[in-house]
Write an enzyme that holds these catalytic residues in place. Sequence first.
Site, PDB file in Angstrom:
ATOM      1  N   SER A  15       0.822  -1.212   0.000  1.00 56.02           N
ATOM      2  CA  SER A  15       0.000   0.000   0.000  1.00 56.02           C
ATOM      3  C   SER A  15       0.862   1.271   0.000  1.00 56.02           C
ATOM      4  O   SER A  15       0.461   2.292  -0.570  1.00 56.02           O
ATOM      5  CB  SER A  15      -0.975   0.001   1.181  1.00 56.02           C
ATOM      6  OG  SER A  15      -0.323   0.233   2.396  1.00 56.02           O
ATOM      7  N   MET A  91      10.847  -6.853   3.984  1.00 51.24           N
ATOM      8  CA  MET A  91      11.098  -7.505   5.270  1.00 51.24           C
ATOM      9  C   MET A  91      12.500  -8.099   5.364  1.00 51.24           C
ATOM     10  O   MET A  91      12.676  -9.256   5.759  1.00 51.24           O
ATOM     11  CB  MET A  91      10.044  -8.604   5.495  1.00 51.24           C
ATOM     12  CG  MET A  91       8.621  -8.096   5.415  1.00 51.24           C
ATOM     13  SD  MET A  91       8.275  -6.771   6.582  1.00 51.24           S
ATOM     14  CE  MET A  91       8.056  -7.728   8.060  1.00 51.24           C
ATOM     15  N   ARG A  92      13.492  -7.307   5.007  1.00 53.80           N
ATOM     16  CA  ARG A  92      14.874  -7.772   5.118  1.00 53.80           C
ATOM     17  C   ARG A  92      15.738  -6.616   5.592  1.00 53.80           C
ATOM     18  O   ARG A  92      15.480  -5.469   5.259  1.00 53.80           O
ATOM     19  CB  ARG A  92      15.408  -8.237   3.761  1.00 53.80           C
ATOM     20  CG  ARG A  92      14.733  -9.446   3.180  1.00 53.80           C
ATOM     21  CD  ARG A  92      15.377  -9.829   1.858  1.00 53.80           C
ATOM     22  NE  ARG A  92      16.778 -10.187   2.013  1.00 53.80           N
ATOM     23  CZ  ARG A  92      17.218 -11.374   2.383  1.00 53.80           C
ATOM     24  NH1 ARG A  92      16.364 -12.344   2.634  1.00 53.80           N
ATOM     25  NH2 ARG A  92      18.501 -11.607   2.512  1.00 53.80           N
ATOM     26  N   HIS A 110       8.482   3.204   8.738  1.00 58.59           N
ATOM     27  CA  HIS A 110       8.233   2.328   9.886  1.00 58.59           C
ATOM     28  C   HIS A 110       7.008   2.844  10.650  1.00 58.59           C
ATOM     29  O   HIS A 110       6.884   4.048  10.883  1.00 58.59           O
ATOM     30  CB  HIS A 110       9.466   2.322  10.802  1.00 58.59           C
ATOM     31  CG  HIS A 110       9.309   1.393  11.969  1.00 58.59           C
ATOM     32  ND1 HIS A 110       9.373   0.026  11.825  1.00 58.59           N
ATOM     33  CD2 HIS A 110       9.064   1.636  13.276  1.00 58.59           C
ATOM     34  CE1 HIS A 110       9.167  -0.536  13.004  1.00 58.59           C
ATOM     35  NE2 HIS A 110       8.986   0.416  13.906  1.00 58.59           N
ATOM     36  N   GLN A 174      -1.507   7.827   7.609  1.00 59.00           N
ATOM     37  CA  GLN A 174      -0.474   8.867   7.707  1.00 59.00           C
ATOM     38  C   GLN A 174       0.783   8.471   6.941  1.00 59.00           C
ATOM     39  O   GLN A 174       1.441   9.311   6.334  1.00 59.00           O
ATOM     40  CB  GLN A 174      -0.134   9.149   9.173  1.00 59.00           C
ATOM     41  CG  GLN A 174      -1.301   9.718   9.969  1.00 59.00           C
ATOM     42  CD  GLN A 174      -1.878  10.969   9.324  1.00 59.00           C
ATOM     43  OE1 GLN A 174      -1.150  11.838   8.840  1.00 59.00           O
ATOM     44  NE2 GLN A 174      -3.194  11.050   9.295  1.00 59.00           N
TER      45      GLN A 174
HETATM   46  C1  GRF Z   1       3.965  -0.536   6.730  1.00 57.62           C
HETATM   47  O1  GRF Z   1       3.285  -0.429   7.952  1.00 57.62           O
HETATM   48  C2  GRF Z   1       5.359  -0.010   6.858  1.00 57.62           C
HETATM   49  O2  GRF Z   1       5.474   1.034   7.763  1.00 57.62           O
HETATM   50  C3  GRF Z   1       6.120  -1.218   7.354  1.00 57.62           C
HETATM   51  O3  GRF Z   1       5.538  -2.310   6.686  1.00 57.62           O
HETATM   52  C4  GRF Z   1       4.189  -1.991   6.346  1.00 57.62           C
HETATM   53  C5  GRF Z   1       4.073  -2.198   4.869  1.00 57.62           C
HETATM   54  O4  GRF Z   1       2.754  -2.034   4.431  1.00 57.62           O
HETATM   55  N1  GRF Z   1       7.540  -1.099   7.118  1.00 57.62           N
HETATM   56  P1  GRF Z   1       2.459  -1.950   2.877  1.00 57.62           P
HETATM   57  O5  GRF Z   1       3.023  -3.245   2.261  1.00 57.62           O
HETATM   58  O6  GRF Z   1       3.121  -0.738   2.326  1.00 57.62           O
HETATM   59  O7  GRF Z   1       0.968  -1.911   2.752  1.00 57.62           O
END
Ligand code: GRF
Length: 202
Positions: A15, A91-92, A110, A174
């Site tokens: 997203s 996720m790395r 984050h 946000q």
């Molecule tokens: C988000 O909450 C971002 O802050 C975190 O991982 C999530 C990713 O969400 N690092 P998306 O894949 O962008 O919907």
Amino acid sequence: MASRKLAILLSGRGSNFVAIHEAIRRGDLVAEICCVISNVPDAAGLARAREFGLNAVSLPSRGLERVQYDRLLLETLRPYSPAIVCLAGFMRVLSPVFLNEYPGRVLNIHPALLPSFPGLHAQRQALEYGVKVSGCTVHLVDEGMDTGPILLQRAVEVIEGETEESLSARILKQEHDLYWRAIALVLARLEAGSEAGAGLRV
Ligand code: GRF
């Protein structure tokens, strides 16, 4: 004008990537997404990138050593010559092998007010701690987990009866309005000829 090419790295829903794409479409962010790369082949974000007609690359990380994967990632990115690499739910943790190639040019978002609550389930961590205000952070990436110079933050109040889901949803809203602004800042910095991390005050 210097290059305004963005590479997006993601592992899931995507997203934040879509929000960046929309900011570009609206004309709020003057940039171009040169490629979207996912280490998870069936990531929803990668499918969205294909729908948008963007260069969407599946680069599975399963079974690879960290440095081995980062080298592969560098080779994959090189032909697209991005100015900035945006981690959007990637996720790395990246190794110095990767980061040294893009000094001050790798961004992450984050869902907490760093340096509080780094790592997974940041919204749950914040709720369990009992904070009254949380939020989201866009920062430059270093070798740590959700560390590195902060570019922009947005606060989100924790309200009565808050659940992990409700807080996550309000923070995410946000995030979508914050990431493209941080990208614009770094692009402006790069165009002004300085490394994004050096003395950045926003
Ligand atoms: C988000 O909450 C971002 O802050 C975190 O991982 C999530 C990713 O969400 N690092 P998306 O894949 O962008 O919907």
